[in-house]
Design a protein around this motif. Structure first.
Motif, PDB file in Angstrom:
ATOM      1  N   ILE A   1     -18.813  44.910 -11.252  1.00  0.00           N
ATOM      2  CA  ILE A   1     -18.601  43.641 -11.919  1.00  0.00           C
ATOM      3  C   ILE A   1     -18.316  42.867 -10.449  1.00  0.00           C
ATOM      4  CG2 ILE A   1     -16.078  43.798 -12.312  1.00  0.00           C
ATOM      5  CD1 ILE A   1     -16.802  42.260 -14.690  1.00  0.00           C
ATOM      6  N   VAL A   2     -17.568  43.430  -9.422  1.00  0.00           N
ATOM      7  CA  VAL A   2     -17.382  42.678  -8.377  1.00  0.00           C
ATOM      8  C   VAL A   2     -18.313  43.017  -7.020  1.00  0.00           C
ATOM      9  CG1 VAL A   2     -15.512  42.041  -6.631  1.00  0.00           C
ATOM     10  CG2 VAL A   2     -15.000  42.599  -9.009  1.00  0.00           C
ATOM     11  N   PHE A   3     -18.948  44.351  -6.788  1.00  0.00           N
ATOM     12  CA  PHE A   3     -19.610  44.671  -5.833  1.00  0.00           C
ATOM     13  C   PHE A   3     -20.185  45.725  -6.061  1.00  0.00           C
ATOM     14  CE2 PHE A   3     -15.343  46.118  -4.601  1.00  0.00           C
ATOM     15  CZ  PHE A   3     -15.514  47.437  -4.517  1.00  0.00           C
TER      16      PHE A   3
ATOM     17  N   ILE B   1      -9.074  47.801  -8.117  1.00  0.00           N
ATOM     18  CA  ILE B   1      -9.513  46.521  -7.012  1.00  0.00           C
ATOM     19  C   ILE B   1      -9.072  45.203  -7.609  1.00  0.00           C
ATOM     20  CG2 ILE B   1     -11.535  48.111  -6.663  1.00  0.00           C
ATOM     21  CD1 ILE B   1     -13.220  45.908  -7.989  1.00  0.00           C
ATOM     22  N   ARG B   2      -8.208  45.151  -8.346  1.00  0.00           N
ATOM     23  CA  ARG B   2      -7.669  43.649  -8.770  1.00  0.00           C
ATOM     24  C   ARG B   2      -6.089  43.399  -8.125  1.00  0.00           C
ATOM     25  NH1 ARG B   2      -9.202  42.775 -14.926  1.00  0.00           N
ATOM     26  NH2 ARG B   2      -9.418  40.778 -14.316  1.00  0.00           N
ATOM     27  N   ALA B   3      -5.836  42.363  -8.163  1.00  0.00           N
ATOM     28  CA  ALA B   3      -4.280  42.186  -7.848  1.00  0.00           C
ATOM     29  C   ALA B   3      -3.409  42.412  -9.260  1.00  0.00           C
ATOM     30  CB  ALA B   3      -3.972  40.742  -7.507  1.00  0.00           C
ATOM     31  N   GLY B   4      -4.282  41.790 -10.466  1.00  0.00           N
ATOM     32  CA  GLY B   4      -3.690  41.946 -11.713  1.00  0.00           C
ATOM     33  C   GLY B   4      -3.877  43.201 -12.447  1.00  0.00           C
TER      34      GLY B   4
ATOM     35  N   ILE C   1      -5.117  40.426  -0.914  1.00  0.00           N
ATOM     36  CA  ILE C   1      -6.197  40.032  -0.182  1.00  0.00           C
ATOM     37  C   ILE C   1      -7.032  38.783  -0.814  1.00  0.00           C
ATOM     38  CG2 ILE C   1      -6.870  42.689   0.137  1.00  0.00           C
ATOM     39  CD1 ILE C   1      -8.795  42.419  -2.374  1.00  0.00           C
ATOM     40  N   HIS C   2      -6.332  38.116  -1.640  1.00  0.00           N
ATOM     41  CA  HIS C   2      -7.164  37.028  -2.428  1.00  0.00           C
ATOM     42  C   HIS C   2      -6.701  35.454  -2.146  1.00  0.00           C
ATOM     43  CE1 HIS C   2      -7.097  40.518  -5.282  1.00  0.00           C
ATOM     44  NE2 HIS C   2      -8.362  40.289  -5.228  1.00  0.00           N
ATOM     45  N   GLY C   3      -5.815  35.543  -0.871  1.00  0.00           N
ATOM     46  CA  GLY C   3      -5.160  34.302  -0.604  1.00  0.00           C
ATOM     47  C   GLY C   3      -6.278  33.370  -0.220  1.00  0.00           C
TER      48      GLY C   3
ATOM     49  N   ALA D   1      -4.704  32.400 -12.841  1.00  0.00           N
ATOM     50  CA  ALA D   1      -3.898  33.802 -12.902  1.00  0.00           C
ATOM     51  C   ALA D   1      -4.528  34.538 -14.054  1.00  0.00           C
ATOM     52  CB  ALA D   1      -2.580  33.147 -13.339  1.00  0.00           C
ATOM     53  N   ARG D   2      -4.036  34.290 -15.224  1.00  0.00           N
ATOM     54  CA  ARG D   2      -4.719  35.075 -16.418  1.00  0.00           C
ATOM     55  C   ARG D   2      -4.672  34.057 -17.577  1.00  0.00           C
ATOM     56  NH1 ARG D   2      -6.749  38.304 -13.317  1.00  0.00           N
ATOM     57  NH2 ARG D   2      -6.191  40.539 -13.293  1.00  0.00           N
ATOM     58  N   GLY D   3      -5.555  34.230 -18.502  1.00  0.00           N
ATOM     59  CA  GLY D   3      -5.677  33.446 -19.826  1.00  0.00           C
ATOM     60  C   GLY D   3      -4.557  33.108 -20.427  1.00  0.00           C
TER      61      GLY D   3
ATOM     62  N   PRO E   1     -16.442  31.337 -14.282  1.00  0.00           N
ATOM     63  CA  PRO E   1     -16.289  32.662 -15.168  1.00  0.00           C
ATOM     64  C   PRO E   1     -15.638  33.648 -14.336  1.00  0.00           C
ATOM     65  CG  PRO E   1     -18.587  32.353 -14.110  1.00  0.00           C
ATOM     66  CD  PRO E   1     -17.847  30.980 -13.639  1.00  0.00           C
ATOM     67  N   HIS E   2     -14.343  33.624 -14.405  1.00  0.00           N
ATOM     68  CA  HIS E   2     -13.480  34.382 -13.355  1.00  0.00           C
ATOM     69  C   HIS E   2     -13.981  34.687 -11.964  1.00  0.00           C
ATOM     70  CE1 HIS E   2      -9.971  37.507 -14.312  1.00  0.00           C
ATOM     71  NE2 HIS E   2     -10.018  37.275 -12.966  1.00  0.00           N
ATOM     72  N   VAL E   3     -14.085  33.939 -11.409  1.00  0.00           N
ATOM     73  CA  VAL E   3     -14.902  34.099  -9.913  1.00  0.00           C
ATOM     74  C   VAL E   3     -14.023  33.588  -8.795  1.00  0.00           C
ATOM     75  CG1 VAL E   3     -17.162  34.238 -10.753  1.00  0.00           C
ATOM     76  CG2 VAL E   3     -16.327  31.880 -10.206  1.00  0.00           C
ATOM     77  N   ALA E   4     -13.079  33.064  -9.080  1.00  0.00           N
ATOM     78  CA  ALA E   4     -11.992  32.129  -7.941  1.00  0.00           C
ATOM     79  C   ALA E   4     -12.068  33.198  -6.667  1.00  0.00           C
ATOM     80  CB  ALA E   4     -10.844  32.067  -8.506  1.00  0.00           C
ATOM     81  N   ALA E   5     -11.947  34.565  -6.852  1.00  0.00           N
ATOM     82  CA  ALA E   5     -11.814  35.567  -6.061  1.00  0.00           C
ATOM     83  C   ALA E   5     -12.949  36.104  -5.292  1.00  0.00           C
ATOM     84  CB  ALA E   5     -10.620  36.530  -6.056  1.00  0.00           C
ATOM     85  N   MET E   6     -14.094  35.690  -6.081  1.00  0.00           N
ATOM     86  CA  MET E   6     -15.538  36.668  -5.488  1.00  0.00           C
ATOM     87  C   MET E   6     -15.798  36.377  -4.023  1.00  0.00           C
ATOM     88  SD  MET E   6     -16.534  38.294  -7.835  1.00  0.00           S
ATOM     89  CE  MET E   6     -18.346  38.565  -8.223  1.00  0.00           C
TER      90      MET E   6
ATOM     91  N   ALA F   1     -17.614  39.560   0.785  1.00  0.00           N
ATOM     92  CA  ALA F   1     -17.020  40.727   1.482  1.00  0.00           C
ATOM     93  C   ALA F   1     -15.623  41.336   0.918  1.00  0.00           C
ATOM     94  CB  ALA F   1     -16.115  40.046   2.842  1.00  0.00           C
ATOM     95  N   TYR F   2     -15.795  41.371  -0.422  1.00  0.00           N
ATOM     96  CA  TYR F   2     -14.684  42.081  -1.180  1.00  0.00           C
ATOM     97  C   TYR F   2     -14.511  43.459  -0.833  1.00  0.00           C
ATOM     98  CZ  TYR F   2     -11.464  41.930  -5.282  1.00  0.00           C
ATOM     99  OH  TYR F   2     -10.429  41.931  -6.172  1.00  0.00           O
ATOM    100  N   HIS F   3     -15.670  44.102  -0.965  1.00  0.00           N
ATOM    101  CA  HIS F   3     -15.525  45.584  -0.813  1.00  0.00           C
ATOM    102  C   HIS F   3     -14.841  45.934   0.586  1.00  0.00           C
ATOM    103  CE1 HIS F   3     -19.094  44.153   1.413  1.00  0.00           C
ATOM    104  NE2 HIS F   3     -19.278  45.287   2.015  1.00  0.00           N
TER     105      HIS F   3
HETATM  106  C1  7N6 Z   1     -12.154  39.926  -9.057  1.00  0.00           C
HETATM  107  C2  7N6 Z   1     -11.197  39.253  -9.930  1.00  0.00           C
HETATM  108  C3  7N6 Z   1      -7.391  40.068  -9.690  1.00  0.00           C
HETATM  109  O1  7N6 Z   1      -6.629  40.302 -10.607  1.00  0.00           O
HETATM  110  O2  7N6 Z   1      -8.855  39.335 -11.749  1.00  0.00           O
HETATM  111  C4  7N6 Z   1      -8.759  39.468 -10.327  1.00  0.00           C
HETATM  112  O3  7N6 Z   1      -7.567  40.390  -8.557  1.00  0.00           O
HETATM  113  C5  7N6 Z   1      -9.831  39.902  -9.580  1.00  0.00           C
HETATM  114  C6  7N6 Z   1     -13.266  38.921  -8.505  1.00  0.00           C
END
Ligand code: 7N6
Ligand code: NDP
Length: 308
Positions: A14-16, A65-68, A90-92, A225-227, A273-278, A281-283
């Protein structure tokens, strides 16, 4: 723990593409391979995954692979004696830049001009509408990796920055740090309220009708953050009645956001669509976290970013 294999679960797709991470870790002194649902694991396996999956409790270590990590049942991991690590830190930059995008779009009206471009319409916003971000107050709720990524960018724009964090600890670039019990005071005079907390028992439903009512009529809510941190129906009511000016939303109570959601139809809402961190280079960031923990496992050290 003895580590013989790192299994890259295909939920990361879903991310890479999983193979990107397999390639990035190919020089490690353990087997690194892609696996799908139904794979079996033992205590010498590390699993890298987007969320919880089949048989993960048979492994020795699971890396999210997520912070949450709110979708993981942490108690089960503890009871099974399986280490769980996450990807905070990794998402700052990615999320910070996305939030900056929402702020600039709302202030400079870019979302409205893109709407009109779709209709080939040369129409200016009323003179009273556009504003500048400099000297406007932003309240950042959650001052960890994401929050500090937002704070440093808001500082760069000359905004007045306040924030909320569980500990109330002083934070560079934040003029006043409030604690969660001071939430109403924190948001009351902000033009932007940005949510960057984890989803926990304390933060679920934190932004409810009463908080939205406390916000200024010309304030925007940004949720990366989260919905469920926001009571979505209360937000829809606030947007419908004009009690806040708009919202930038990357996360929702239900994802994907159902087609029937009224949120799609507000011109003063920017939805992503939940892409703020996309990032492409995520991998690489995940590879660095996994690599660090492979080293720690071989040295018998405590895992980096360990949840359990
Ligand atoms: C990946 C989203 C998180 O919690 O939901 C995010 O790190 C990751 C694009
Ligand atoms: P961090 O652990 O670095 O930071 C979390 C911050 O939230 C800390 O400052 C903490 O305060 C604060 N906090 C915790 N509970 C409360 C509370 N009740 N009220 C106010 N503040 C609180 O996490 P990250 O910044 O890495 O990630 C935060 C969350 O953002 C993730 O858990 C995830 O859900 C979401 N996320 C979303 C992404 C997206 O793609 N949209 C990408 C990445 C993350 P203190 O430090 O004082 O304890």
């Amino acid at each position: 723990m003895e580590l013989d294999r790192i299994a890259i679960h295909d939920s990361v797709d879903i991310v890479f593409p999983p193979q990107q991470l397999v390639d990035a870790l190919s020089d490690l002194p353990v087997t690194v391979e892609a696996v799908t649902d139904g794979a079996s694991f033992d205590r010498t396996d590390g699993v890298v995954a987007f969320g919880p999956g089949e048989n993960f409790l048979d492994a020795g270590w699971v890396h999210c692979i997520r912070a949450g990590y709110d979708e993981f049942d942490v108690d089960d991991y503890e009871a099974a004696g399986v280490s769980l690590t996450n990807s905070t830190g990794i998402h700052g930059t990615t999320v910070g830049e996305t939030v900056l995008g929402y702020l600039l779009a709302f202030a400079r009206r870019l979302h409205r001009y893109r709407d009109r471009q779709n209709e080939s319409a040369w129409v200016r916003e009323p003179q009273s509408v556009p504003f500048t971000l400099a000297e406007k107050r932003i309240c950042v709720i959650g001052l960890g990796t994401l929050g500090q990524g937002v704070v440093s960018r808001a500082n760069g724009l000359g905004m007045e920055v306040v924030g909320v964090r569980r500990s109330g600890r002083e934070t560079p670039g934040v003029e006043t740090v409030y604690t969660p019990d001071e939430l109403h005071a924190a948001v009351s005079d902000a033009r932007f309220v940005v949510l960057t907390t984890p989803l926990t028992d304390e933060t679920a439903g934190m932004i409810d009708a009463s908080v939205l009512k406390t916000m200024r009529e010309d304030a925007y809510l940004i949720n990366v953050a989260r919905g469920p941190v926001v009571v979505e129906n209360a937000l829809i009511d606030a947007l419908s009645s004009g009690s806040i000016a708009g919202a930038g939303l990357d996360v929702f109570e239900t994802e994907p956001l159902p087609e029937s959601s009224p949120l799609w139809d507000f011109e003063n809402v920017i939805l992503t669509p939940h892409v703020a961190a996309m990032t492409n280079a995520y991998h690489e960031d995940i590879a660095a976290l996994v690599r660090e923990n492979v080293t720690r496992i071989s040295n018998g050290d405590e895992l980096y970013n360990h949840v359990i």
